[in-house]
Design a protein around this motif. Structure first.
Motif, PDB file in Angstrom:
ATOM      1  N   ALA A 246       0.829  -1.205   0.000  1.00 20.45           N
ATOM      2  CA  ALA A 246       0.000   0.000   0.000  1.00 20.45           C
ATOM      3  C   ALA A 246       0.864   1.257   0.000  1.00 20.45           C
ATOM      4  N   ALA A 247       1.966   1.224   0.769  1.00 22.48           N
ATOM      5  CA  ALA A 247       2.865   2.378   0.807  1.00 22.48           C
ATOM      6  C   ALA A 247       3.475   2.636  -0.566  1.00 22.48           C
ATOM      7  N   ARG A 248       3.862   1.562  -1.256  1.00 17.84           N
ATOM      8  CA  ARG A 248       4.476   1.724  -2.585  1.00 17.84           C
ATOM      9  C   ARG A 248       3.454   2.197  -3.614  1.00 17.84           C
ATOM     10  N   ALA A 249       2.179   1.987  -3.327  1.00 16.56           N
ATOM     11  CA  ALA A 249       1.127   2.491  -4.215  1.00 16.56           C
ATOM     12  C   ALA A 249       0.727   3.917  -3.862  1.00 16.56           C
ATOM     13  N   GLY A 250       1.361   4.485  -2.827  1.00 16.37           N
ATOM     14  CA  GLY A 250       1.049   5.864  -2.443  1.00 16.37           C
ATOM     15  C   GLY A 250      -0.193   6.005  -1.592  1.00 16.37           C
ATOM     16  N   LEU A 251      -0.645   4.918  -0.974  1.00 13.59           N
ATOM     17  CA  LEU A 251      -1.864   4.955  -0.171  1.00 13.59           C
ATOM     18  C   LEU A 251      -1.545   5.294   1.282  1.00 13.59           C
ATOM     19  N   VAL A 252      -2.571   5.698   2.020  1.00 15.68           N
ATOM     20  CA  VAL A 252      -2.477   5.940   3.461  1.00 15.68           C
ATOM     21  C   VAL A 252      -3.067   4.722   4.157  1.00 15.68           C
ATOM     22  N   VAL A 253      -2.273   4.062   5.000  1.00 14.48           N
ATOM     23  CA  VAL A 253      -2.655   2.774   5.582  1.00 14.48           C
ATOM     24  C   VAL A 253      -3.004   2.947   7.052  1.00 14.48           C
ATOM     25  N   ALA A 254      -4.098   2.310   7.466  1.00 15.35           N
ATOM     26  CA  ALA A 254      -4.513   2.306   8.869  1.00 15.35           C
ATOM     27  C   ALA A 254      -4.530   0.869   9.377  1.00 15.35           C
ATOM     28  N   PRO A 255      -3.482   0.429  10.094  1.00 14.05           N
ATOM     29  CA  PRO A 255      -3.521  -0.911  10.700  1.00 14.05           C
ATOM     30  C   PRO A 255      -4.576  -0.972  11.789  1.00 14.05           C
ATOM     31  N   LEU A 256      -5.361  -2.056  11.792  1.00 13.71           N
ATOM     32  CA  LEU A 256      -6.484  -2.182  12.717  1.00 13.71           C
ATOM     33  C   LEU A 256      -6.398  -3.484  13.488  1.00 13.71           C
ATOM     34  N   ASP A 257      -6.881  -3.455  14.705  1.00 14.45           N
ATOM     35  CA  ASP A 257      -6.893  -4.624  15.571  1.00 14.45           C
ATOM     36  C   ASP A 257      -7.783  -5.705  14.953  1.00 14.45           C
ATOM     37  N   PRO A 258      -7.255  -6.898  14.675  1.00 17.59           N
ATOM     38  CA  PRO A 258      -8.092  -7.957  14.097  1.00 17.59           C
ATOM     39  C   PRO A 258      -9.248  -8.362  14.999  1.00 17.59           C
ATOM     40  N   ALA A 259      -9.135  -8.096  16.304  1.00 16.19           N
ATOM     41  CA  ALA A 259     -10.175  -8.515  17.238  1.00 16.19           C
ATOM     42  C   ALA A 259     -11.269  -7.475  17.434  1.00 16.19           C
TER      43      ALA A 259
ATOM     44  N   GLY B  76     -12.503   7.332   6.385  1.00 19.31           N
ATOM     45  CA  GLY B  76     -12.797   7.517   4.969  1.00 19.31           C
ATOM     46  C   GLY B  76     -12.108   6.477   4.120  1.00 19.31           C
ATOM     47  N   ALA B  77     -11.950   5.265   4.655  1.00 19.63           N
ATOM     48  CA  ALA B  77     -11.236   4.200   3.952  1.00 19.63           C
ATOM     49  C   ALA B  77     -12.028   3.717   2.748  1.00 19.63           C
ATOM     50  N   ARG B  78     -11.359   3.485   1.647  1.00 23.77           N
ATOM     51  CA  ARG B  78     -12.013   3.016   0.435  1.00 23.77           C
ATOM     52  C   ARG B  78     -11.977   1.499   0.316  1.00 23.77           C
ATOM     53  N   ALA B  79     -11.156   0.840   1.112  1.00 21.25           N
ATOM     54  CA  ALA B  79     -11.084  -0.621   1.086  1.00 21.25           C
ATOM     55  C   ALA B  79     -10.454  -1.086   2.394  1.00 21.25           C
ATOM     56  N   LEU B  80     -10.658  -2.363   2.683  1.00 18.35           N
ATOM     57  CA  LEU B  80     -10.069  -2.985   3.867  1.00 18.35           C
ATOM     58  C   LEU B  80      -9.359  -4.252   3.431  1.00 18.35           C
ATOM     59  N   LEU B  81      -8.035  -4.294   3.618  1.00 25.89           N
ATOM     60  CA  LEU B  81      -7.266  -5.502   3.314  1.00 25.89           C
ATOM     61  C   LEU B  81      -7.346  -6.421   4.522  1.00 25.89           C
ATOM     62  N   VAL B  82      -7.751  -7.668   4.286  1.00 26.60           N
ATOM     63  CA  VAL B  82      -8.001  -8.607   5.377  1.00 26.60           C
ATOM     64  C   VAL B  82      -7.130  -9.838   5.198  1.00 26.60           C
ATOM     65  N   GLY B  83      -6.358 -10.169   6.219  1.00 20.96           N
ATOM     66  CA  GLY B  83      -5.505 -11.341   6.175  1.00 20.96           C
ATOM     67  C   GLY B  83      -6.239 -12.598   6.577  1.00 20.96           C
ATOM     68  N   PRO B  84      -5.660 -13.770   6.341  1.00 16.43           N
ATOM     69  CA  PRO B  84      -6.286 -15.037   6.715  1.00 16.43           C
ATOM     70  C   PRO B  84      -6.559 -15.090   8.215  1.00 16.43           C
ATOM     71  N   GLY B  85      -7.745 -15.592   8.553  1.00 15.19           N
ATOM     72  CA  GLY B  85      -8.086 -15.760   9.956  1.00 15.19           C
ATOM     73  C   GLY B  85      -8.721 -14.554  10.599  1.00 15.19           C
ATOM     74  N   ALA B  86      -8.628 -13.382   9.967  1.00 16.36           N
ATOM     75  CA  ALA B  86      -9.261 -12.196  10.543  1.00 16.36           C
ATOM     76  C   ALA B  86     -10.765 -12.266  10.317  1.00 16.36           C
ATOM     77  N   PRO B  87     -11.580 -12.051  11.343  1.00 20.54           N
ATOM     78  CA  PRO B  87     -13.032 -12.142  11.169  1.00 20.54           C
ATOM     79  C   PRO B  87     -13.543 -11.090  10.209  1.00 20.54           C
ATOM     80  N   PRO B  88     -14.502 -11.429   9.351  1.00 17.71           N
ATOM     81  CA  PRO B  88     -14.977 -10.496   8.327  1.00 17.71           C
ATOM     82  C   PRO B  88     -16.057  -9.549   8.819  1.00 17.71           C
ATOM     83  N   ALA B  89     -16.270  -9.449  10.140  1.00 17.77           N
ATOM     84  CA  ALA B  89     -17.398  -8.689  10.675  1.00 17.77           C
ATOM     85  C   ALA B  89     -17.339  -7.224  10.279  1.00 17.77           C
TER      86      ALA B  89
END
Length: 526
Positions: free
Chosen positions: A93-106, A120-133
Motif C-alpha cells: 500500500a505504501a508503494r502504491a502511495g496509499l495511506v494505511v490504517a492498521p487495525l486490531d483484528p479482534a 474515509g477508507a475506500r477498502a479494507l485488506l483482510v488477512g487469513p483468519g481475521a473475522p470479516p465482521a
C-alpha cells in the motif's frame, strides 16, 4: 533545546543509521546490497522470505491495488495479525502511495465500521483468519503463499471500492501522509494519529541508532503490529536495518513457543511490554534455554512502566541488559531510551534520554521545570505528529507550537535522563494530596511474590477519593493482603497506602499488553 539531527544519530563506535525516507523505500537498500538475505521467517513451519522476495511481493500488491482503482492519497484499512500478509499489505500500500490504517483484528464489527467510516477508507485488506465482521463489500482478502523451495506469491481479491469520501479524516490528508494509527479507546473516542513518511523515517533511524540494529540482528515479533510499539520497534526498524523478524505461528505471541522461536531465528534482541516480561520471567525456570542457546545482546521494555525489581531479575535470568524505553503513538513510538551499556550508564527508574527529538518537563504555568522537579513531559521533533485527524479540539489541547503535551508526569535529572512518575489523568485526589497510582503500583510490585498490581481511585464522601489496589501473586507464594499492606506502610506515605487491597487471579490488559485501567475501574473501583 535543540532537536537532534540525522547526523547526530551516528554512534561513537561509527554506527550510521539507515538512510530511509519513509515506508515506500524501507527495503530498497537491502534489496540492492543483500537481496538474498532473510527478511522474515514466517508461519509455524518457519519459512524464510528474502528481502528481494518481500520487495517483489510488495510491488505485486501495489500494482494490484492501483489496478483495482485506488489512487495516491486514498486510505485503506489493514486487518491482519503479525503475518506475512500484514507486512506485504503495509509495504504494498505504501508503494502504491496509499495511506494505511492498521487495525486490531479482534475489533467488534461495529467498532471496525466506525473506524473505517471515520477514516474515509475506500477498502479494507483482510488477512487469513481475521473475522470479516462489519466490513461489507469493502473487505479485500489478501493472502501470501510461501514454499520451502523459496517461491512466494501474493493474491488479492479486490472487491467493490467504497466511493471516495472527502469529509472527516480523508479531507485532511497531506502529500506525505503514510499511516494513520488509532489510539486505544472505544469506537466513539479513538483518536486518529496521522504519521508522514518523514515521521516514520525519523523514528526508524532513531531506533536503529539507539540499539545499533544491523544485518547481524534478528528478533521475534512479540507486540502486535497494529500498535506503534510492535510496528516501529520490531518490524520497521529491523527491516530498515537489514535484520530479520520471525513472525510466530498464527501471527501471535505465545509464551510456550517463544524461546523455540528465539533459537530458530538466532534472535539477538526482543521488545515487549512489562506484562510479557513478567510472564517470561515466571516461566523461565522451565522454559529459558540458557544464554548459549539464546545469546541476547539486549532486551527492551516499553509501553508501560517496568518496576526496578523485575528489570534486575530479568537481567540476572537472561544474562542481557534490559533497556527501558518511552514512547507513544503521537511520537511515532520511541521518544526516549536507555542506551546500550557501551554508550552510557543505566539508571534505576529511568527511561533514558531523548532519541532524535527534544524533551522538556513543564509545570502547570507552562514554565520549564528545573532538574529533579516533577511536571508534564512535552516533546518536539521530527517524529511528532501534527495533531489528530477530525479532532481540532483534542489537537488544540495536546499540541502547542509544535510541542506534544504527553499527559505524562516526570522529571529530568542533571544528565537529561527522564524518570516517569505517572499519568495526569490517573492521579488520585485524596483530600489535598495527589497520588500517582503508577508509583504505588511500583512499590506493590516490589513485594516478593507479587506479579502485578493495579491501583485505582475509590469514591469517598469525606476525602473525595481513597486508594484501592488489586494484586496478582504467584500461585506458589502464600501471600495475603495484610502482609502486603504492612510492606507498603514502611515505603509509602500514610495517604498513599491502599485503603483496600484485594488479591485477585488476574488483571485486565489492553490489546498491546498494558494495564487496562478502564476495565480495572469497572471491576474493582466500587
Amino acid at each position: 533545546m535543540a532537536v537532534p539531527t540525522a547526523a547526530s544519530l551516528r554512534e561513537p563506535g561509527g554506527y550510521r543509521a539507515p538512510a530511509v525516507t519513509g515506508l515506500a523505500d524501507l527495503l530498497d537498500r537491502q534489496v540492492r546490497s543483500r537481496p538474498r538475505a532473510r527478511a522474515l521467517v514466517v508461519t509455524g513451519d518457519r519459512l524464510e522470505l528474502s528481502y528481494r522476495a518481500l520487495a517483489a511481493l510488495a510491488d505485486d500488491v501495489a500494482g494490484r491495488l492501483v489496478g483495482a482503482g485506488l489512487r495516491r492519497g486514498d486510505a485503506v484499512g489493514l486487518r491482519c495479525a503479525n503475518t506475512a500478509e500484514f507486512v506485504v499489505g503495509l509495504l504494498g500500500a505504501a508503494r502504491a502511495g496509499l495511506v494505511v490504517a492498521p487495525l486490531d483484528p479482534a475489533l467488534p464489527g461495529s467498532q471496525l465500521s466506525d473506524r473505517l467510516d471515520a477514516l474515509g477508507a475506500r477498502a479494507l485488506l483482510v488477512g487469513p483468519g481475521a473475522p470479516p465482521a462489519g466490513a461489507g463489500a469493502s473487505a479485500w482478502p489478501l493472502r501470501v503463499d510461501l514454499s520451502r523451495a523459496g517461491t512466494a506469491t501474493a493474491s488479492l481479491d479486490a472487491g467493490t471500492l467504497v466511493a471516495p469520501q472527502l469529509r472527516g479524516a480523508a479531507s485532511e490528508f497531506g502529500d506525505r501522509d503514510a499511516l494513520v494509527l488509532l489510539t486505544a479507546g472505544t469506537s466513539d473516542r479513538a483518536r486518529m494519529v496521522p504519521l508522514t513518511h518523514d515521521n516514520i523515517a525519523a523514528s526508524v533511524r532513531g531506533i536503529c541508532a539507539t540499539y545499533e540494529l544491523g544485518p547481524g540482528d534478528a528478533t521475534v515479533a512479540v507486540m502486535p503490529f497494529f500498535h506503534s510499539h510492535g510496528l516501529f520497534a520490531t518490524l520497521l526498524a529491523s527491516l530498515a536495518g537489514g535484520g530479520c523478524v520471525l513472525l510466530p505461528a498464527d501471527g501471535r505471541f505465545t509464551a510456550h513457543t517463544f524461546w523455540d522461536d528465539v533459537r530458530a531465528v538466532a534472535a539477538t534482541w526482543f521488545t515487549a511490554v512489562p506484562a510479557v516480561h513478567e510472564i517470561l520471567l515466571d516461566r523461565s525456570e522451565r522454559d529459558y534455554p540458557g544464554p548459549q542457546a539464546a545469546p541476547l545482546k539486549f532486551v527492551r521494555s516499553s509501553s508501560a512502566p517496568l518496576n526496578t525489581a523485575t528489570q534486575r531479575a530479568l537481567e540476572r535470568t537472561f544474562g542481557a541488559p534490559l533497556l527501558s524505553a518511552y514512547g507513544m503513538t503521537e511520537t511515532s513510538h520511541q521518544a526516549t531510551s536507555e542506551p546500550l551499556p557501551q554508550h552510557g550508564l543505566l539508571k534505576n527508574a529511568s527511561v533514558g534520554r531523548p532519541t532524535g527529538l527534544a524533551l522538556r518537563v513543564v509545570d502547570e504555568q507552562g514554565h520549564t521545570c528545573p532538574p529533579g522537579v516533577e511536571g508534564e513531559v512535552w516533546v518536539h521533533g521530527p517524529t511528532v505528529a501534527r495533531g489528530y485527524l477530525a479532532g481540532p479540539a483534542e489537537t488544540a489541547r495536546s499540541f502547542t507550537d509544535g510541542w506534544f503535551r504527553t499527559g505524562d508526569l516526570g522529571a529530568l535529572d542533571e544528565d537529561g535522563h527522564l524518570c516517569l512518575t505517572g499519568r495526569i489523568k490517573n492521579l488520585i485526589h485524596r483530600g489535598g494530596e495527589k497520588i500517582s497510582p503508577e508509583y504505588v503500583e511500583d512499590i506493590l510490585a516490589g513485594y516478593p511474590g507479587v506479579v502485578e498490581a493495579a491501583v485505582f481511585a475509590l469514591p469517598d464522601a469525606t476525602y473525595g477519593q481513597r486508594v484501592g489496589a488489586a494484586v496478582v501473586v504467584r500461585t506458589d507464594e502464600p501471600v495475603g493482603s495484610a502482609e502486603i499492606l504492612r510492606y507498603c506502610q514502611g515505603r509509602l506515605a500514610a495517604f498513599e497506602v491502599p485503603d483496600r487491597l484485594e488479591v485477585v487471579a488476574a488483571l485486565p490488559h489492553t490489546a498491546k499488553g498494558g494495564l487496562d485501567r478502564q476495565a480495572v475501574d469497572a471491576l474493582f473501583a466500587r
